[in-house]
Design a protein around this motif. Structure first.
Motif, mmCIF file in Angstrom:
data_model
loop_
_atom_site.group_PDB
_atom_site.id
_atom_site.type_symbol
_atom_site.label_atom_id
_atom_site.label_comp_id
_atom_site.label_asym_id
_atom_site.label_seq_id
_atom_site.Cartn_x
_atom_site.Cartn_y
_atom_site.Cartn_z
ATOM 1 N N ASP A 114 0.828 -1.216 0.000
ATOM 2 C CA ASP A 114 0.000 0.000 0.000
ATOM 3 C C ASP A 114 0.860 1.262 0.000
ATOM 4 O O ASP A 114 0.324 2.372 -0.102
ATOM 5 N N THR A 115 2.164 1.106 0.127
ATOM 6 C CA THR A 115 3.068 2.248 0.131
ATOM 7 C C THR A 115 2.996 2.998 -1.193
ATOM 8 O O THR A 115 3.158 2.416 -2.260
ATOM 9 N N ALA A 116 2.708 4.292 -1.107
ATOM 10 C CA ALA A 116 2.547 5.122 -2.316
ATOM 11 C C ALA A 116 2.253 6.552 -1.895
ATOM 12 O O ALA A 116 2.002 6.829 -0.718
ATOM 13 N N VAL A 117 2.271 7.440 -2.871
ATOM 14 C CA VAL A 117 1.714 8.772 -2.683
ATOM 15 C C VAL A 117 0.230 8.685 -3.014
ATOM 16 O O VAL A 117 -0.140 8.183 -4.076
ATOM 17 N N TYR A 118 -0.598 9.150 -2.096
ATOM 18 C CA TYR A 118 -2.047 9.077 -2.269
ATOM 19 C C TYR A 118 -2.580 10.451 -2.668
ATOM 20 O O TYR A 118 -2.242 11.467 -2.052
ATOM 21 N N TYR A 119 -3.442 10.446 -3.681
ATOM 22 C CA TYR A 119 -4.006 11.679 -4.232
ATOM 23 C C TYR A 119 -5.529 11.677 -4.116
ATOM 24 O O TYR A 119 -6.178 10.663 -4.377
ATOM 25 N N CYS A 120 -6.048 12.822 -3.776
ATOM 26 C CA CYS A 120 -7.492 13.064 -3.803
ATOM 27 C C CYS A 120 -7.825 13.710 -5.143
ATOM 28 O O CYS A 120 -7.040 14.521 -5.659
ATOM 29 N N ALA A 121 -8.980 13.360 -5.711
ATOM 30 C CA ALA A 121 -9.388 13.906 -6.999
ATOM 31 C C ALA A 121 -10.886 14.189 -6.998
ATOM 32 O O ALA A 121 -11.635 13.555 -6.235
ATOM 33 N N ALA A 122 -11.315 15.105 -7.870
ATOM 34 C CA ALA A 122 -12.724 15.480 -7.920
ATOM 35 C C ALA A 122 -13.161 15.752 -9.351
ATOM 36 O O ALA A 122 -12.390 16.243 -10.173
ATOM 37 N N THR A 123 -14.427 15.428 -9.607
ATOM 38 C CA THR A 123 -15.057 15.765 -10.882
ATOM 39 C C THR A 123 -16.499 16.148 -10.605
ATOM 40 O O THR A 123 -17.133 15.582 -9.701
ATOM 41 N N ASN A 124 -17.020 17.096 -11.375
ATOM 42 C CA ASN A 124 -18.384 17.547 -11.130
ATOM 43 C C ASN A 124 -19.396 16.755 -11.947
ATOM 44 O O ASN A 124 -20.482 17.251 -12.261
#
Length: 125
Positions: free
Chosen positions: A90-100
Motif C-alpha cells: 500500500d506504500t505510495a503517494v495518495y491523491y485526492c481527486a474530484a469531478t463535477n
C-alpha cells in the motif's frame, strides 16, 4: 477554483491504520464525484476508491476492498480515506481527486480534472 488539500499520510507498521483527509474548497461539492488514487515509485497512478459526495455509489479497487473506506463530511467539506490492515504494497503517494460529474464508475484518472498535491503513505516495519 476547486482546491483539494490532502493530509494524514505518514509511516505505519504493517497491519496498522491511517486516515487520510482531503479538504475541498472553491465550489459546492454536493453533486461531485470524489476519488482517491495512489502512485508508487516507478508505477502508474492507480485507482483506490471513489464515491459521490453524498456517500452513495462507493466503489473500491479489489486490492483495497474490505480494508479501505471512503467517506465525506459535508459540514467540514472533507473527504476521508480510512485505511486499515495496511500492507507494504500500500506504500505510495495518495491523491485526492474530484469531478463535477456523477459517474456510475469513476476509476480512470482522466475522468478527474481536479487533483490534490498528494500525501505519502509508507507501510514498513
Amino acid at each position: 477554483q476547486v482546491q483539494l488539500v490532502e493530509s494524514g499520510g505518514g509511516l505505519v507498521q504493517p497491519g496498522g491504520s491511517l486516515r487520510l483527509s482531503c479538504a475541498a474548497s472553491g465550489h459546492t461539492f454536493s453533486t461531485y464525484n470524489m476519488g482517491w488514487f495512489r502512485q508508487a515509485p516507478g508505477k502508474e497512478r492507480e485507482f483506490v476508491a471513489s464515491s459521490w459526495w453524498t456517500g452513495d455509489n462507493a466503489y473500491y479497487a479489489d486490492s483495497v476492498k474490505d480494508r479501505f473506506t471512503i467517506s465525506t463530511d459535508n459540514a467540514k467539506n472533507t473527504v476521508y480515506l480510512q485505511m486499515n490492515s495496511l500492507k507494504p504494497e500500500d506504500t505510495a503517494v495518495y491523491y485526492c481527486a474530484a469531478t463535477n460529474y456523477r459517474y456510475t464508475v469513476a476509476s480512470r484518472p482522466d475522468l478527474y480534472p481536479y487533483w490534490g498535491q498528494g500525501t505519502q503513505v509508507t507501510v514498513s516495519s
